[in-house]
Design a protein around this motif. Structure first.
Motif, PDB file in Angstrom:
ATOM      1  N   GLN A  69      13.975  15.470  16.927  1.00 52.03           N
ATOM      2  CA  GLN A  69      14.680  15.815  15.687  1.00 52.03           C
ATOM      3  C   GLN A  69      14.785  14.637  14.734  1.00 52.03           C
ATOM      4  O   GLN A  69      15.174  14.815  13.582  1.00 52.03           O
ATOM      5  CB  GLN A  69      16.087  16.321  16.009  1.00 52.03           C
ATOM      6  N   GLN A 240      21.746  22.724  21.706  1.00 56.40           N
ATOM      7  CA  GLN A 240      21.522  22.530  20.270  1.00 56.40           C
ATOM      8  C   GLN A 240      20.067  22.388  19.865  1.00 56.40           C
ATOM      9  O   GLN A 240      19.774  21.966  18.744  1.00 56.40           O
ATOM     10  CB  GLN A 240      22.282  21.277  19.818  1.00 56.40           C
ATOM     11  N   TYR A 241      19.134  22.741  20.744  1.00 59.09           N
ATOM     12  CA  TYR A 241      17.716  22.603  20.413  1.00 59.09           C
ATOM     13  C   TYR A 241      17.404  23.254  19.062  1.00 59.09           C
ATOM     14  O   TYR A 241      17.776  24.406  18.807  1.00 59.09           O
ATOM     15  CB  TYR A 241      16.847  23.238  21.496  1.00 59.09           C
ATOM     16  N   THR A 242      16.724  22.514  18.219  1.00 58.77           N
ATOM     17  CA  THR A 242      16.348  22.985  16.890  1.00 58.77           C
ATOM     18  C   THR A 242      14.847  22.783  16.687  1.00 58.77           C
ATOM     19  O   THR A 242      14.375  21.653  16.755  1.00 58.77           O
ATOM     20  CB  THR A 242      17.102  22.209  15.791  1.00 58.77           C
ATOM     21  N   ARG A 256      14.731  29.071  18.792  1.00 53.55           N
ATOM     22  CA  ARG A 256      15.961  28.476  19.296  1.00 53.55           C
ATOM     23  C   ARG A 256      16.281  29.010  20.694  1.00 53.55           C
ATOM     24  O   ARG A 256      15.728  30.012  21.134  1.00 53.55           O
ATOM     25  CB  ARG A 256      17.107  28.758  18.329  1.00 53.55           C
ATOM     26  N   VAL A 285      22.566  28.895  18.427  1.00 49.34           N
ATOM     27  CA  VAL A 285      21.482  28.896  17.452  1.00 49.34           C
ATOM     28  C   VAL A 285      21.884  28.211  16.156  1.00 49.34           C
ATOM     29  O   VAL A 285      21.151  28.207  15.186  1.00 49.34           O
ATOM     30  CB  VAL A 285      20.982  30.338  17.145  1.00 49.34           C
ATOM     31  N   GLU A 287      22.615  25.165  13.478  1.00 49.22           N
ATOM     32  CA  GLU A 287      21.861  23.954  13.157  1.00 49.22           C
ATOM     33  C   GLU A 287      22.464  22.725  13.831  1.00 49.22           C
ATOM     34  O   GLU A 287      23.671  22.562  13.890  1.00 49.22           O
ATOM     35  CB  GLU A 287      21.853  23.722  11.627  1.00 49.22           C
ATOM     36  N   SER A 288      21.609  21.863  14.359  1.00 49.28           N
ATOM     37  CA  SER A 288      22.066  20.575  14.878  1.00 49.28           C
ATOM     38  C   SER A 288      22.367  19.652  13.717  1.00 49.28           C
ATOM     39  O   SER A 288      21.795  19.797  12.636  1.00 49.28           O
ATOM     40  CB  SER A 288      20.986  19.951  15.748  1.00 49.28           C
TER      41      SER A 288
END
Length: 300
Positions: A69, A240-242, A256, A285, A287-288
């Motif tokens: 990220q 928090q995977y984006t 996501r 889902v 946003e980070s």
């Protein structure tokens, strides 16, 4: 800094002469670069607290995950050059701003300079805990440079599957390397300590980011961490995977994490008996938070 003439600081062991201006697997030469130094409020509660963690984001990274990220800094594209003396002042400035700790984010390829800066800062009055925030891809002999200087280790444990590590981080040796590195971190900080506010003063928190479609490997990560260390460490399970633009090469990651996937992993953690841990509430889902790497807080 003679070691940087044939740099072997990280597990890549690329042997590049960084002193002559060549860049290693970490995308950096011998000059230490920082992209941001400011209060950060999005770490685990016992790290950020109410006042924030004094996060110092270093330029470069030796791992190079396809889903990163922070590519602006991890690929060496952002950041300002700082000296050992400047880094010590940055630490002291963050302490003066009320930071709960100094949070060194991805500093492994600068460990020689970072260790000297921490020694200097402590002589000059640094008293708050020092956090070493890492991908987990570290050499134990390099981590020994931090023995007695770092109070809290905050590494990732990204994979147990070597094939996934090779595919997504170009490091098939990641699982074994990270296991050995974590053992050294726990050796240095074997017991967790907290202050009266619930903020961590010493200890190890291991982070694991659930990737979409890979609950099985995430379960293997949690199983290894808990069966190996039990309640000696804390485990932070992240949802928090984006998906970032560069992930197009791995279409299976171009989505996501679902609530069902994350709940399956949390259920497994409960079945294992994990009590010393953190999980993320709310919709996974969302946003980070990615800070602006604009040189904030970097003193001359």
């Amino acid at each position: 800094m003679k070691q940087l003439e044939h740099c072997m600081l990280c597990p890549r062991a690329c042997g590049v002469n960084r002193i002559t201006g060549n860049t290693g697997a970490c995308h950096t030469d011998a000059q230490m670069r920082v992209a941001r130094a400011a209060l950060h409020f999005w770490e685990e509660p016992c790290i950020s607290g109410q006042e924030g963690s004094g996060a110092i984001f270093f330029t470069g990274c030796a791992l190079g995950c396809v889903f990163c990220q922070n590519t602006d800094i991890s690929r060496g594209q952002a950041g300002k050059t700082v000296t050992v003396e400047q880094l010590a002042r940055i630490c002291l400035n963050l302490q003066a701003q009320g930071a709960n700790n100094i949070n060194l984010v991805t500093a492994g390829h600068y460990l020689l300079a970072v260790a000297e800066a921490l020694k200097l800062a402590k002589v000059q009055g640094l008293q708050i805990p020092v956090v070493y925030n890492s991908s987990g891809y570290e050499k134990p002999e390099s981590l020994c440079l931090l023995d007695g200087l770092v109070d809290i280790y905050l590494p990732d444990m990204k994979y147990m599957d070597a094939d996934l590590a090779k595919k997504y981080s170009h490091a098939g040796d990641y699982p074994e390397v990270a296991k050995i590195a974590l053992a050294e971190m726990v050796r240095q900080c074997p017991e967790a300590e907290f202050d009266e506010r619930g903020l961590m003063k010493k200890g190890v928190i291991v982070r694991h980011l659930l990737l979409p479609g890979h609950v099985k490997d995430s379960k293997a990560v949690l199983n290894y961490l808990y069966t190996t260390y039990r309640d000696q460490i804390f485990i932070s399970i992240m949802s928090q995977y984006t998906p970032m633009p560069q992930i197009a090469a791995c279409p299976e990651l171009n989505r996501r994490v679902t609530r069902r996937e994350y709940n399956r992993l949390l259920d497994f953690a409960m079945e294992l008996g994990i009590e010393n841990g953190f999980f993320q509430e709310g919709d996974p889902v969302g946003e980070s938070f990615i800070p602006a790497f604009n040189g904030e807080g970097i003193t001359e």
